[in-house]
Design a protein around this motif. Structure first.
Motif, PDB file in Angstrom:
ATOM      1  N   UNK A  83       3.539   4.721  24.176  1.00  0.00           N
ATOM      2  CA  UNK A  83       4.524   5.193  23.188  1.00  0.00           C
ATOM      3  C   UNK A  83       5.256   6.413  23.733  1.00  0.00           C
ATOM      4  N   UNK A  84       6.588   6.425  23.576  1.00  0.00           N
ATOM      5  CA  UNK A  84       7.332   7.641  23.889  1.00  0.00           C
ATOM      6  C   UNK A  84       7.515   8.404  22.577  1.00  0.00           C
ATOM      7  N   UNK A  85       6.902   9.577  22.489  1.00  0.00           N
ATOM      8  CA  UNK A  85       6.876  10.324  21.215  1.00  0.00           C
ATOM      9  C   UNK A  85       8.259  10.821  20.803  1.00  0.00           C
ATOM     10  N   UNK A  91       6.091  13.774  13.981  1.00  0.00           N
ATOM     11  CA  UNK A  91       4.749  13.691  14.574  1.00  0.00           C
ATOM     12  C   UNK A  91       3.869  12.624  13.890  1.00  0.00           C
ATOM     13  N   UNK A  92       3.952  12.549  12.542  1.00  0.00           N
ATOM     14  CA  UNK A  92       3.127  11.575  11.796  1.00  0.00           C
ATOM     15  C   UNK A  92       3.489  10.126  12.164  1.00  0.00           C
ATOM     16  N   UNK A  93       4.688   9.928  12.695  1.00  0.00           N
ATOM     17  CA  UNK A  93       5.152   8.576  13.042  1.00  0.00           C
ATOM     18  C   UNK A  93       4.306   7.885  14.102  1.00  0.00           C
ATOM     19  N   UNK A  97       3.198   3.628  14.295  1.00  0.00           N
ATOM     20  CA  UNK A  97       3.613   2.984  15.563  1.00  0.00           C
ATOM     21  C   UNK A  97       2.400   2.385  16.271  1.00  0.00           C
ATOM     22  N   UNK A  98       1.305   3.141  16.301  1.00  0.00           N
ATOM     23  CA  UNK A  98       0.086   2.654  16.950  1.00  0.00           C
ATOM     24  C   UNK A  98      -0.494   1.467  16.175  1.00  0.00           C
ATOM     25  N   UNK A  99      -0.521   1.592  14.843  1.00  0.00           N
ATOM     26  CA  UNK A  99      -1.056   0.500  14.002  1.00  0.00           C
ATOM     27  C   UNK A  99      -0.286  -0.800  14.262  1.00  0.00           C
ATOM     28  N   UNK A 137       4.689  15.876  19.365  1.00  0.00           N
ATOM     29  CA  UNK A 137       3.727  15.694  18.269  1.00  0.00           C
ATOM     30  C   UNK A 137       3.173  17.018  17.747  1.00  0.00           C
ATOM     31  N   UNK A 138       3.705  18.135  18.282  1.00  0.00           N
ATOM     32  CA  UNK A 138       3.241  19.432  17.762  1.00  0.00           C
ATOM     33  C   UNK A 138       3.715  19.559  16.323  1.00  0.00           C
TER      34      UNK A 138
END
Length: 267
Positions: A83-85, A91-93, A97-99, A137-138
């Motif tokens: 994943x490219x953050x 950040x919560x996204x 995305x992983x799910x 993601x900070x």
């Protein structure tokens, strides 16, 4: 600078694109560490995390992409999610995305993190999660980063996490609590800026693949490498500058060809 047929300039410009080459000059040590980490943790079914830092253009993403390509067959028995953050929006996204990548139903709030935790501690193949641009993601209280880096430490976890970011001190600054459990701290790998010699070799190797006389001479490549290494050591910048130089040469040569006198002395 040698006048050439148009095709060699096209070829040179292609070679100077920041694509992932077959072999990364000056990154043998880092490639070896990445490969060893994946073998030990993903193939060895030993959950863990790795934090890769380095300024832009120092080869972090290119190196990891190369290693993932080279180890494709070895990693076939596990799940790899990249994943490219930067593309997540918040950040919560990272959780939805992983799910989605893991084929889990989309949940909301606390349930979302809980269902992912349940999935990553259940029986099944190892999951390799690569998060590029990790500094995106900070968040306040760093809850997102803490959650992610604590997952590999959960009992019966099957997660291997690799995070890439520009900041050298992200783990000290944002994940200080992890250091309280030395076993759970991520392994660190830093990519230093490229040196003048390494940049020269990168440019020579790329342009060496173009047939015929050199499009840019060796002194020009060394000058470019010296300037870029003094400022940033960013290989992408060096490739960019050389690509522009090739375009300038191409235009000059094209101009000269158009102005050549016609045979037979006619003006």
């Amino acid at each position: 600078l040698a006048p050439h047929a148009g095709t060699c300039y096209q070829q040179a410009k292609q070679m100077l694109h920041a694509a992932v080459p077959d072999r990364l000059q000056g990154r043998e040590r880092e490639t070896g560490i990445l490969r060893q980490f994946l073998r030990e943790h993903v193939l060895g079914r030993h959950p863990g995390s790795l934090y890769v830092s380095g300024a832009p253009g120092t080869g972090k993403t290119a190196c990891l992409s190369r290693v993932l390509l080279d180890c494709k067959d070895e990693l076939a028995g596990s799940r790899t999610v990249v994943l490219n953050c930067m593309a997540l929006g918040s950040p919560q996204g990272v959780f939805p995305a992983l799910a989605q990548h893991l084929g889990l139903p989309v949940a909301t709030g606390r349930e979302r993190v809980r269902s992912l935790e349940k999935h990553l501690t259940a029986q099944g193949p190892m999951v390799l999660l690569v998060l590029d641009e990790l500094d995106q993601l900070e968040s306040k209280g760093q809850d997102v980063l803490y959650t992610l880096f604590e997952w590999p430490r959960l009992p019966s976890s099957r997660l291997v996490l690799v995070g890439l970011a520009n900041a050298l001190d992200l783990t000290d600054r944002s994940l200080a609590r992890l250091a309280a459990h030395p076993a759970g701290s991520p392994q660190l790998l830093h990519f230093p800026p490229y040196t003048k010699e390494q940049l020269t070799r990168i440019l020579q190797e790329r342009l060496g693949q173009v047939a015929g006389d050199p499009v840019l001479d060796s002194a020009a490549l060394q000058f470019c490498a010296r300037k870029v290494s003094a400022v940033s050591g960013d290989a992408r910048k060096a490739l960019d500058i050389c690509r522009r130089a090739v375009e300038v040469v191409e235009l000059e040569v094209r101009g000269q060809t158009l102005l050549k006198p016609l045979p037979g002395g006619e003006s």
